[in-house]
Design a protein around this motif. Structure first.
Motif, PDB file in Angstrom:
ATOM      1  N   ALA A 124      19.238  -7.973  -2.882  1.00 16.49           N
ATOM      2  CA  ALA A 124      18.325  -7.621  -1.787  1.00 16.49           C
ATOM      3  C   ALA A 124      16.904  -7.882  -2.244  1.00 16.49           C
ATOM      4  O   ALA A 124      16.544  -7.574  -3.376  1.00 16.49           O
ATOM      5  N   GLU A 125      16.083  -8.457  -1.358  1.00 16.77           N
ATOM      6  CA  GLU A 125      14.682  -8.742  -1.672  1.00 16.77           C
ATOM      7  C   GLU A 125      13.772  -8.170  -0.583  1.00 16.77           C
ATOM      8  O   GLU A 125      14.149  -8.129   0.591  1.00 16.77           O
ATOM      9  N   PHE A 126      12.581  -7.748  -1.003  1.00 18.39           N
ATOM     10  CA  PHE A 126      11.582  -7.228  -0.067  1.00 18.39           C
ATOM     11  C   PHE A 126      10.207  -7.684  -0.525  1.00 18.39           C
ATOM     12  O   PHE A 126       9.838  -7.523  -1.687  1.00 18.39           O
ATOM     13  N   GLN A 127       9.441  -8.264   0.400  1.00 26.62           N
ATOM     14  CA  GLN A 127       8.083  -8.712   0.087  1.00 26.62           C
ATOM     15  C   GLN A 127       7.288  -8.828   1.383  1.00 26.62           C
ATOM     16  O   GLN A 127       7.761  -9.405   2.363  1.00 26.62           O
ATOM     17  N   ASP A 128       6.084  -8.279   1.382  1.00 27.48           N
ATOM     18  CA  ASP A 128       5.185  -8.374   2.540  1.00 27.48           C
ATOM     19  C   ASP A 128       5.866  -7.938   3.842  1.00 27.48           C
ATOM     20  O   ASP A 128       5.791  -8.622   4.866  1.00 27.48           O
ATOM     21  N   LYS A 129       6.565  -6.795   3.781  1.00 30.35           N
ATOM     22  CA  LYS A 129       7.228  -6.191   4.943  1.00 30.35           C
ATOM     23  C   LYS A 129       8.383  -7.044   5.482  1.00 30.35           C
ATOM     24  O   LYS A 129       8.818  -6.870   6.625  1.00 30.35           O
TER      25      LYS A 129
END
Length: 283
Positions: A77-82
């Motif tokens: 899972a990845e998360f960046q800049d909303k």
């Protein structure tokens, strides 16, 4: 609309965050071709990774990698800049492989013989990475164990994925409650009494979309710090694809160019297909 909401209670020294990614995760589950069990495993991982990511600065990236040797294989899972995305290695294994005497179905999907690893990339040369052994394979408990061992923060984290009869995602949401420095035993007792059991908390969470009201029910003095939109968006592009093709090695690339082959690359996350032409490799 997928969204996040963050709040703070100074009276009880607690921070509360909620994310709802039902819309975007429904799209991810369709792209991945998940069965009901892998939908839950992947969904919980993406939600919990997003919950932990709400505290990072814009531009930074947080990645969770779960590899427990389970039926679903690796989960990322990845998360960046909303923006969020996710991938599971074996999205549609045969349900018949689940064995009654081997623990819960979800723990068999995730597996217990491996690790949960989280990397925080702030744009430096090397991301900060920490990992813990998987303790349950239920995802939520494994994230709580990670927070206790790695971040040493008293936290409660829980996420849930509800699946409709047609296999689509009905609801995908989660909550994290973290004690702040200076908390007392009275603060912990208050939260435990307010929240009750995890089952009750999850039931309440999935039964509403008025998350501000839910937070106020937990801590009536809670101040809303921010409400924002989240969305599923893949970060793949041709430049990254060509960089991955370079890893084949110089000899293999020369052979591809000489034979005029078109290299087909499919993104694991969004399933978009890229065709890298020989002349692009020759550059």
């Amino acid at each position: 609309m997928d969204m996040e909401i963050r709040a703070l209670s100074e009276k009880h020294n607690v921070k509360i965050s909620i994310v709802d990614i039902s819309e975007g995760y429904n799209e991810i589950a369709k792209l991945q071709g998940t069965n009901p069990l892998t939908s839950v495993a992947l969904g919980r991982t993406i939600i919990n990774n997003a919950l932990l990511s709400l505290s990072i600065k814009d531009g930074n990236k947080m990645t969770t990698n779960i590899n427990g040797m389970g039926l679903g294989g690796s989960i990322i899972a990845e998360f960046q800049d909303k923006k969020f995305r996710g991938y599971i290695q074996v999205p549609n294994f045969e349900i018949e492989k689940i064995e009654e005497d081997k623990g819960s179905p979800l723990s068999q999907v995730v597996g217990k013989q491996g690790f949960l690893q989280i990397s925080r990339d702030n744009g430096g040369t090397e991301p900060y990475t920490s990992r813990v052994e998987i303790v349950s394979g239920e995802v939520n408990l494994d994230f709580m164990y990670y927070l206790q061992q790695s971040d040493q923060v008293n936290s409660l984290i829980s996420s849930t994925v509800e699946i409709a009869e047609d296999g689509s995602i009905k609801k995908a949401c989660g909550i994290i409650i973290q004690m702040l420095p200076g908390f007392s035993d009275d603060d912990i007792d208050f939260i435990e009494e307010k929240v009750g059991s995890l089952d009750h908390l999850v039931k309440t969470l999935t039964g509403t979309t008025n998350y501000e009201s839910l937070i106020k029910d937990i801590c009536d003095d809670a101040k809303i710090l921010g409400v924002g939109e989240l969305k599923f968006e893949c970060t793949c592009n041709m430049e990254k694809v060509i960089s991955s093709v370079k890893m084949l090695g110089e000899d293999d690339i020369k052979k591809i160019i000489e034979e005029g082959e078109v290299v087909e690359v499919v993104c694991d996350f969004c399933k978009k297909q890229y065709n890298v032409k020989p002349e692009e490799l020759a550059k």
